[in-house]
Design a protein around this motif. Structure first.
Motif, PDB file in Angstrom:
ATOM      1  N   UNK A 274     -29.116  -1.308  15.181  1.00  0.00           N
ATOM      2  CA  UNK A 274     -28.074  -1.083  14.070  1.00  0.00           C
ATOM      3  C   UNK A 274     -27.673  -2.062  13.191  1.00  0.00           C
ATOM      4  N   UNK A 275     -27.808  -3.222  14.018  1.00  0.00           N
ATOM      5  CA  UNK A 275     -27.413  -4.344  13.050  1.00  0.00           C
ATOM      6  C   UNK A 275     -28.555  -5.336  12.779  1.00  0.00           C
ATOM      7  N   UNK A 276     -29.846  -4.723  12.732  1.00  0.00           N
ATOM      8  CA  UNK A 276     -30.918  -5.517  12.158  1.00  0.00           C
ATOM      9  C   UNK A 276     -30.959  -5.775  10.787  1.00  0.00           C
ATOM     10  N   UNK A 277     -31.325  -6.799  10.348  1.00  0.00           N
ATOM     11  CA  UNK A 277     -31.426  -7.219   8.884  1.00  0.00           C
ATOM     12  C   UNK A 277     -32.338  -6.103   8.366  1.00  0.00           C
ATOM     13  N   UNK A 278     -32.298  -5.849   7.089  1.00  0.00           N
ATOM     14  CA  UNK A 278     -32.733  -4.432   6.256  1.00  0.00           C
ATOM     15  C   UNK A 278     -33.824  -5.177   5.217  1.00  0.00           C
ATOM     16  N   UNK A 279     -34.614  -4.354   4.667  1.00  0.00           N
ATOM     17  CA  UNK A 279     -35.430  -4.406   3.530  1.00  0.00           C
ATOM     18  C   UNK A 279     -34.307  -4.334   2.221  1.00  0.00           C
ATOM     19  N   UNK A 280     -34.326  -5.369   1.450  1.00  0.00           N
ATOM     20  CA  UNK A 280     -33.398  -5.448   0.243  1.00  0.00           C
ATOM     21  C   UNK A 280     -32.337  -5.988   0.406  1.00  0.00           C
ATOM     22  N   UNK A 281     -31.980  -6.550   1.609  1.00  0.00           N
ATOM     23  CA  UNK A 281     -30.725  -7.595   1.759  1.00  0.00           C
ATOM     24  C   UNK A 281     -31.090  -8.911   0.968  1.00  0.00           C
TER      25      UNK A 281
ATOM     26  N   UNK B 214     -32.364 -12.658  14.241  1.00  0.00           N
ATOM     27  CA  UNK B 214     -32.205 -12.702  15.873  1.00  0.00           C
ATOM     28  C   UNK B 214     -31.026 -11.614  16.398  1.00  0.00           C
ATOM     29  N   UNK B 215     -30.287 -11.306  15.422  1.00  0.00           N
ATOM     30  CA  UNK B 215     -28.983 -10.671  15.950  1.00  0.00           C
ATOM     31  C   UNK B 215     -29.362  -9.537  16.463  1.00  0.00           C
ATOM     32  N   UNK B 216     -30.360  -8.623  16.308  1.00  0.00           N
ATOM     33  CA  UNK B 216     -30.694  -7.345  16.743  1.00  0.00           C
ATOM     34  C   UNK B 216     -31.472  -7.689  18.328  1.00  0.00           C
ATOM     35  N   UNK B 217     -31.815  -8.896  18.448  1.00  0.00           N
ATOM     36  CA  UNK B 217     -32.434  -8.781  19.787  1.00  0.00           C
ATOM     37  C   UNK B 217     -31.838  -8.511  21.219  1.00  0.00           C
ATOM     38  N   UNK B 218     -32.630  -8.327  22.178  1.00  0.00           N
ATOM     39  CA  UNK B 218     -32.071  -8.183  23.516  1.00  0.00           C
ATOM     40  C   UNK B 218     -31.251  -9.414  23.934  1.00  0.00           C
ATOM     41  N   UNK B 219     -31.963 -10.676  23.692  1.00  0.00           N
ATOM     42  CA  UNK B 219     -31.185 -11.820  23.758  1.00  0.00           C
ATOM     43  C   UNK B 219     -30.744 -12.840  22.507  1.00  0.00           C
ATOM     44  N   UNK B 220     -29.641 -13.290  22.657  1.00  0.00           N
ATOM     45  CA  UNK B 220     -29.025 -13.970  21.542  1.00  0.00           C
ATOM     46  C   UNK B 220     -30.025 -14.885  20.772  1.00  0.00           C
TER      47      UNK B 220
ATOM     48  N   UNK C  83     -40.437 -16.937  17.759  1.00  0.00           N
ATOM     49  CA  UNK C  83     -40.261 -15.431  17.497  1.00  0.00           C
ATOM     50  C   UNK C  83     -40.782 -15.196  18.990  1.00  0.00           C
ATOM     51  N   UNK C  84     -39.827 -14.730  20.041  1.00  0.00           N
ATOM     52  CA  UNK C  84     -40.361 -14.431  21.245  1.00  0.00           C
ATOM     53  C   UNK C  84     -41.081 -13.132  21.138  1.00  0.00           C
ATOM     54  N   UNK C  85     -40.661 -12.287  20.597  1.00  0.00           N
ATOM     55  CA  UNK C  85     -41.376 -11.002  20.314  1.00  0.00           C
ATOM     56  C   UNK C  85     -41.131 -10.425  18.779  1.00  0.00           C
ATOM     57  N   UNK C  86     -42.071  -9.843  18.095  1.00  0.00           N
ATOM     58  CA  UNK C  86     -41.884  -9.421  16.808  1.00  0.00           C
ATOM     59  C   UNK C  86     -42.222  -7.975  16.721  1.00  0.00           C
ATOM     60  N   UNK C  87     -41.376  -7.186  16.622  1.00  0.00           N
ATOM     61  CA  UNK C  87     -41.705  -5.446  16.279  1.00  0.00           C
ATOM     62  C   UNK C  87     -42.108  -5.429  14.799  1.00  0.00           C
ATOM     63  N   UNK C  88     -41.660  -6.443  14.079  1.00  0.00           N
ATOM     64  CA  UNK C  88     -41.650  -6.293  12.554  1.00  0.00           C
ATOM     65  C   UNK C  88     -40.107  -5.734  12.140  1.00  0.00           C
ATOM     66  N   UNK C  89     -39.215  -5.731  12.890  1.00  0.00           N
ATOM     67  CA  UNK C  89     -37.920  -5.261  12.503  1.00  0.00           C
ATOM     68  C   UNK C  89     -38.045  -3.617  11.867  1.00  0.00           C
ATOM     69  N   UNK C  90     -37.232  -3.600  10.823  1.00  0.00           N
ATOM     70  CA  UNK C  90     -37.100  -2.299  10.334  1.00  0.00           C
ATOM     71  C   UNK C  90     -38.569  -1.832   9.702  1.00  0.00           C
TER      72      UNK C  90
ATOM     73  N   UNK D 160     -35.667 -13.052  18.898  1.00  0.00           N
ATOM     74  CA  UNK D 160     -36.375 -11.589  18.989  1.00  0.00           C
ATOM     75  C   UNK D 160     -36.325 -10.791  17.585  1.00  0.00           C
ATOM     76  N   UNK D 161     -37.196 -10.557  16.978  1.00  0.00           N
ATOM     77  CA  UNK D 161     -37.248  -9.845  15.678  1.00  0.00           C
ATOM     78  C   UNK D 161     -37.384  -8.356  16.141  1.00  0.00           C
ATOM     79  N   UNK D 162     -36.047  -7.632  16.381  1.00  0.00           N
ATOM     80  CA  UNK D 162     -35.862  -6.461  16.959  1.00  0.00           C
ATOM     81  C   UNK D 162     -35.288  -5.289  16.034  1.00  0.00           C
ATOM     82  N   UNK D 163     -35.047  -3.810  16.498  1.00  0.00           N
ATOM     83  CA  UNK D 163     -34.817  -2.950  15.750  1.00  0.00           C
ATOM     84  C   UNK D 163     -33.358  -2.568  16.502  1.00  0.00           C
TER      85      UNK D 163
END
Length: 469
Positions: free
Chosen positions: A296-303, A209-215, A237-244, A291-294
């Motif tokens: 610069x601080x979004x979690x990444x594939x491979x993390x 959730x750290x990349x979301x518009x709300x904490x 998950x209030x909205x799911x972009x799929x992340x990266x 929120x699963x958002x996109x």
């Protein structure tokens, strides 16, 4: 919140509604029906097929009553009816006024009929005015009106929460909905938000959730009561972009409903509290809201993420985020060793491929509990289907460089591997059930408007006396 429906006053000047089944030689018209009404019905071609309506004329051209077809009798144990709420269509098509059931054919469940009638009254009008069906029902004799209204209240709450777009139902808004529920029923609520999630060891909720518009936050409700502990965990998950690993637009359009698990556990808690059942248990509700958002601080594939339980998780798809936030919440729940632990989530497309939108799967290791829940779903028009925690697939969620894989490749058994992942965090002390719901009615049906919907709530509610011991 959408205004709750009401029953008509029992002593109102209500009109009779006759329920009719089809027969081999024409409609099985009830014996109490006047001869002139029989002649009129047959002249109109009334056959008693499901959803067919025939208004009966009175003196001076007024409506004197109606016949309504509820279709042939079905045995839900062997062949469920095509429409679960046989009376709901009447609520939607009858003219304005108060109506009472003039008869009850064999096999007709008046309590389920009354519930379907109330469900048919639902319209989501927060952003656009709509016409609510104006026909009101006198609560049928022998039906527990308070119970039916409590069930409707839980369903209305779940539908409202799911139908509200992410612009007005982010993690902070979901928290406010939980606070309102707590205030209505005297529950205690605490919320862990933002960086405090890291400080209090909820690293995967924070990462998602750290990349979301709300904490991001973890919402924790406790209801006053004594007895065995029931803990409900709902994916928020209030909205799911799929992340990266971003979703295509065709898959993102409905992602306001990805908090359907949270909506359903809140709806179930609403019903339990209205019925006074929380007094006989220790009810806890946990909702990881993100929120699963996109960004610069979004979690990444491979993390590699380290969970609250200490298990490490390799991220092979940021769109498999729901199991991550649920894992931290389940680990917290397990620390208290509840008698029954239930998770509800709009988790996998694989469940929809297997069973479609209308029949959510659930997973449970205990045969007695699973049988009780599935039977309760069948008997209360809340269909669910048991799927296995299939042990041979455990290796599919065990990658090379971490304890667990959040999205094993290959495309097989996606619902099962997700359930196996969650089970790793649910502990061994509680009876654990996981519901992989869809939370959405794609096409309107009697009693089920297009949009958000409750799934599994009544199955759980009606099985509790048997499974919560």
């Amino acid at each position: 919140m959408t205004p709750l429906p009401e029953f008509a006053a029992p002593f109102s000047a209500s009109l009779p509604l006759w329920l009719v089944r089809p027969g081999a030689d024409g409609p099985a018209l009830p014996e109490g029906l006047a001869a002139s009404d029989r002649t009129w019905a047959l002249a109109q071609g009334f056959a008693g097929t499901a959803g067919q309506l025939c208004l009966l004329p009175g003196e001076g051209g007024v409506i004197a009553g109606a016949l309504f077809g509820i279709g042939p009798q079905a045995d839900p144990a062997s062949r469920p009816a095509r429409e679960r709420y046989s009376l709901a269509k009447a609520a939607e098509t009858l003219p304005e006024g108060d109506w009472h059931l003039a008869n009850a054919p064999e096999g007709f469940d008046p309590q389920l009929g009354a519930l379907g009638w109330l469900f048919a009254q639902y319209r989501f009008t927060r952003y656009k005015q709509g016409k609510t069906p104006a026909a009101r029902l006198v609560c049928p004799e022998g039906v527990d009106a308070d119970r039916v209204l409590a069930l409707a209240a839980g369903e209305y709450l779940a539908r409202d929460l799911i139908n509200t777009p992410a612009s007005d139902m982010g993690p902070a808004d979901l928290e406010q909905a939980a606070r309102a529920l707590a205030a209505r029923h005297g529950a205690r609520i605490s919320v862990i938000e933002g960086q405090d999630l890291l400080a209090q060891n909820f690293p995967m909720i924070h990462a998602v959730g750290r990349a979301g518009a709300q904490a991001p936050r973890l919402i924790d409700l406790r209801f006053p009561g004594e007895g065995p502990m029931l803990t409900l965990v709902g994916k928020g998950v209030c909205f799911d972009t799929g992340g990266l690993d971003i979703k295509p637009p065709s898959s993102m359009g409905l992602m306001k409903k990805d908090m359907g698990g949270a909506a359903n556990v809140l709806g179930l808690a609403e019903t339990l509290a209205r019925l006074g059942l929380t007094a006989g248990m220790r009810l806890r509700v946990l909702i990881p809201a993100v929120e699963n958002s996109i960004a610069g601080n979004a979690f990444r594939p491979g993390d590699i993420l380290t969970s609250r339980k200490g298990l490490t998780v390799e991220i092979n798809n940021t769109d498999a985020e729901g199991r991550l936030v649920l894992a931290d919440a389940l680990a917290l729940a397990a620390e208290e060793k509840p008698a029954v632990l239930i998770s509800m989530a709009t988790l996998t497309g694989a469940a929809r491929v297997a069973l479609g939108p209308d029949l959510p799967p659930f997973f449970c290791d205990d045969d007695g509990t699973a049988t009780a829940v599935q039977r309760a779903g069948r008997d209360n028009a809340d269909p669910i289907w048991r799927m296995p925690f299939w042990e041979p697939y455990e290796s599919m969620i065990e990658p090379v460089i971490a304890d667990l894989d959040n999205a094993p490749g290959g495309g097989f058994a996606g619902a099962i591997t997700a359930a196996l992942f969650l089970r790793r965090f649910a502990g061994e002390d509680a009876t654990y059930l996981h519901f992989d719901i869809y939370g959405w009615q794609p096409v309107a049906a009697p009693g089920r408007t297009k949009g958000g919907t409750g799934q599994g709530m009544r199955a759980i509610l009606n099985a509790l006396p048997e499974i919560l011991k």
